[in-house]
Scaffold this motif. Structure first.
Motif, PDB file in Angstrom:
ATOM      1  N   GLY A   1       0.797  -1.224   0.000  1.00 18.42           N
ATOM      2  CA  GLY A   1       0.000   0.000   0.000  1.00 18.42           C
ATOM      3  C   GLY A   1       0.826   1.269   0.000  1.00 18.42           C
ATOM      4  O   GLY A   1       0.341   2.327  -0.372  1.00 18.42           O
ATOM      5  N   GLN A   2       2.092   1.153   0.420  1.00 14.80           N
ATOM      6  CA  GLN A   2       2.950   2.341   0.425  1.00 14.80           C
ATOM      7  C   GLN A   2       3.581   2.560  -0.947  1.00 14.80           C
ATOM      8  O   GLN A   2       3.786   1.625  -1.706  1.00 14.80           O
ATOM      9  N   VAL A   3       3.911   3.814  -1.222  1.00 15.43           N
ATOM     10  CA  VAL A   3       4.487   4.170  -2.521  1.00 15.43           C
ATOM     11  C   VAL A   3       6.005   4.099  -2.476  1.00 15.43           C
ATOM     12  O   VAL A   3       6.637   4.516  -1.506  1.00 15.43           O
ATOM     13  N   GLY A   4       6.586   3.522  -3.517  1.00 14.03           N
ATOM     14  CA  GLY A   4       8.036   3.474  -3.658  1.00 14.03           C
ATOM     15  C   GLY A   4       8.378   3.344  -5.129  1.00 14.03           C
ATOM     16  O   GLY A   4       7.496   3.405  -5.993  1.00 14.03           O
ATOM     17  N   GLU A   5       9.658   3.127  -5.430  1.00 10.40           N
ATOM     18  CA  GLU A   5      10.067   2.956  -6.825  1.00 10.40           C
ATOM     19  C   GLU A   5       9.856   1.510  -7.249  1.00 10.40           C
ATOM     20  O   GLU A   5      10.170   0.576  -6.508  1.00 10.40           O
ATOM     21  N   LEU A   6       9.324   1.315  -8.453  1.00  9.83           N
ATOM     22  CA  LEU A   6       9.135  -0.024  -9.006  1.00  9.83           C
ATOM     23  C   LEU A   6      10.464  -0.509  -9.589  1.00  9.83           C
ATOM     24  O   LEU A   6      11.059   0.174 -10.431  1.00  9.83           O
ATOM     25  N   ILE A   7      10.931  -1.676  -9.116  1.00 11.38           N
ATOM     26  CA  ILE A   7      12.124  -2.286  -9.700  1.00 11.38           C
ATOM     27  C   ILE A   7      11.764  -3.696 -10.160  1.00 11.38           C
ATOM     28  O   ILE A   7      10.911  -4.356  -9.556  1.00 11.38           O
TER      29      ILE A   7
END
Length: 503
Positions: free
Chosen positions: A352-358
């Protein structure tokens, strides 16, 4: 799954299996898989006779056509490296690509040689020059390249041999050449094709540009692997696509959001009598949920939205075929791929938290040509850092939230603000410039420029627009130009693009 050898094996296997099936239908000109195999053999012989050797780079710069697909697979059989280039590019864009790639050969179209020719004039090392279409001085007509009959001994490519170099800009500096291997591209095409249930009788409606990785993998290579017919257009023609969907028996549509949006509008104005669409795939940009709803209602079909990037060959995430789609989500990693959403130190963030997609998987590029630092930064820790901000839901479906990069996607085409800013700064009246994307109901985003003029200088928005238009491909120049007294900045002098208001 996938192929360890030359991507041309997709064609040779299919030609052996269904030689009489139509491979490509372009403006009523058809070519069976058997003919496709023979024509690519003959051209591979001819290009070899002209001096093109395995590992050498050949620019392929022409609109969608039968010639395009024949050249692509002929170059693969020869073991050359294909460099597909947008035929609308201007001199400034081409000069960097041609020189950085170390190209040896050029195949273009007679109608689109003005800018390429200006660059080639200063590059004698590109000494194999062919053109299709109208006759052009200094270029061997493609149909006059000597042809030998008989099977061509397909070059035994290794897994990590570069097959395609696709230039893609980051948000800084000049375009970077993503090196994609035979394994990258063949595995991506076979994986996405195997994910879906595709009737052998189906026709794939192909209007994506083949110089773009999405068109190559999802329209061309996946169709060749499956042995289905690709109905190819030079570019998207709404009326023709609408008619094909209504009149043909079995179709699939692989497209970008702008195409789905325009077709959805058409179906509202004149509802279809019948829809031949088995399913649709959307990629290239985020597809608004409202467009999905309107299109699926109008065409009685399902859109499976996916996500990819040039550096991934391109598909890495997609809504799984045959399951309920989640509108607004790009879906789950495709077979063979992993995806994580991470924080600044590459640690996974909570659901649910936002971060960078790797992402990690067989489609991920070897690296950027001549760019060891950019390669190391992008592929650090063995994961491709996409630069896109995302979150996962309770079912691990991924949602793109925003772009860490500032790239603008206009009608499915990538526009890089820094590149346009560099051109704006060349204008004698421009002191400062910032380029941003502005939401657009049809194209997704429109290119907008905020400009500060030099003291005492005079220029109108029309002047500035015309200046950029002359120097970049038609889809890149800013349609919206605003002249202002100052740009919002941080205390260190960096332009605060998020604070720019164009109203």
């Amino acid at each position: 799954m996938g192929y360890a050898l030359n991507i041309a094996k997709l064609l040779t296997d299919t030609a052996a299996r269904v030689p009489g099936h139509v491979a490509v239908d372009f403006n009523g000109q058809t070519m069976t898989y058997g003919e496709f195999d023979q024509k690519t053999d003959a051209l591979a012989w001819g290009l070899k006779q002209k001096g093109l050797e395995p590992g050498q780079v050949c620019v392929l710069m022409m609109p969608n056509s039968l010639d395009w697909v024949i050249c692509y697979y002929a170059l693969a059989k020869l073991g050359a490296v294909v460099l597909p280039v947008n035929f609308l590019y201007r001199t400034q864009e081409l000069k960097h690509i041609f020189s950085d790639s170390g190209a040896r050969a050029f195949i273009g179209h007679g109608q689109y040689l003005e800018y390429a020719g200006a660059v080639l004039a200063g590059m004698p090392q590109i000494d194999i020059r062919c053109a299709t279409g109208p006759a052009a001085q200094g270029y061997t007509p493609l149909n006059e390249v000597p042809r030998e009959q008989g099977p061509y001994p397909v070059h035994p490519a290794q897994d990590d041999d570069t097959w395609a170099i696709i230039y893609t800009s980051g948000t800084t500096g000049l375009a970077k050449g993503a090196m994609l291997t035979h394994r990258n591209l063949s595995s991506n095409a076979t994986t996405i094709a195997d994910m879906r249930q595709t009737d052998p009788k189906v026709t794939s409606l192909g209007m994506l540009p083949l110089f773009h990785i999405y068109g190559q993998t999802s329209s061309l290579n996946a169709s060749v692997y499956l042995g289905i017919t690709l109905r190819l257009w030079e570019h998207f023609e709404p009326d023709e696509t609408y008619a094909a969907i209504e009149e043909m028996d079995d179709t699939i549509l692989i497209a970008v959001p702008t195409i789905f949006n325009r077709l959805a509008e058409m179906a509202v104005k004149r509802p279809l009598k019948r829809s031949s669409l088995h399913y649709c795939i959307s990629g290239g940009a985020s597809l608004p949920v409202e467009v999905i709803k309107r299109f699926e209602a109008g065409y009685s079909t399902t859109i499976y939205e996916g996500y990819g990037l040039t550096e991934c060959s391109p598909v890495c995430v997609e809504n799984p075929y045959g399951k309920a789609t989640k509108p607004g989500s790009i879906g789950l990693p495709i077979p063979g791929f992993q995806a994580k959403v991470v924080g600044e130190m590459d640690q996974e963030v909570p659901q649910g938290q936002v971060g960078e997609l790797i992402v990690k998987g067989p489609g991920v590029m070897k690296g950027y040509l001549n760019q060891p630092q950019a390669t190391a930064d992008t592929l650090r820790g063995g994961w491709l850092h996409t630069g896109d901000l995302a979150r996962k839901d309770a079912d691990d479906y991924i949602y793109i939230v925003d772009r860490k990069k500032e790239m603008i996607i206009r009608g499915g085409y990538n526009v890089y603000p820094r590149e346009i800013e560099e051109v704006l700064y060349q204008h004698p009246a421009v002191l400062e410039a910032a380029v941003v994307g502005q939401a657009h109901p049809d194209l997704g985003e429109e290119v907008a420029a905020m400009v500060v003029l030099r003291e005492g200088a005079a220029a109108t928005p029309d002047d500035i627009r015309a200046f950029v238009k002359e120097r970049v491909a038609p889809y890149k120049y800013p349609r919206i130009v605003r002249i202002t007294d100052e740009l919002p900045k941080t205390h260190t002098g960096k332009v605060l693009k998020r604070s720019i208001r164009l109203d």
